[in-house]
Design an enzyme around this catalytic site. Structure first.
Site: not given
Length: 149
Positions: A78-80
């Site tokens: 999850q890059f967020t």
């Protein structure tokens, strides 16, 4: 590398209505790689996840690791977790690693967890995922390889 770690009774990931990863008791980890992260970063975060004592012992004290209790890990890329919302109303993701490099980094990270003796399930990299988490506690911990522990 960053990980948001949640102690769970169960968790699963669905892609297009199909379950691609599921665990019972253990940890659900939302993991992101940042620009410049290397093997030292992913080793540190993987070791923290394997050894973090956030499960209750016989006296109900957080004194046991996921490995100690025989739990599993659901690792979700999850890059967020690198979202920076300090300016404006739309988060910036400039600190996140480029997707091509991040995919390989995430795969090495998962292998480190498995190498630590953990059963690991994953989502699907870069897919739109539905993550269902039955949080236990709730217990949620942030680990960041660029912060001093």
């Amino acid at each position: 590398m960053r990980a948001v770690i949640q102690r769970v009774l169960a968790a699963r990931v669905e892609v297009d209505g199909e379950v691609v990863g599921a665990i019972g008791p253990g940890l659900c980890c939302f993991v992101g790689a940042g620009k410049g992260d290397g093997d030292q970063d992913l080793d540190l975060v993987a070791t923290k996840i394997a050894e973090l004592r956030i499960f209750p012992d016989a006296d109900d004290k957080m004194n046991l690791s996921v490995r100690d209790v025989g739990g599993s890990v659901l690792a979700v890329s999850q890059f967020t977790v690198y979202g920076d919302a300090r300016k404006g109303r739309r988060p910036s993701f400039q600190a996140a690693m480029h997707p091509d490099e991040a995919r390989a980094t995430f795969e090495r990270f998962v292998e480190r967890l498995r190498g630590a003796g953990l059963h690991v399930e994953t989502g699907t990299f870069a897919a739109k995922m539905r993550v269902l988490v039955d949080n236990d506690g709730p217990v949620t911990i942030l680990v960041d390889s660029n912060k001093t522990f």
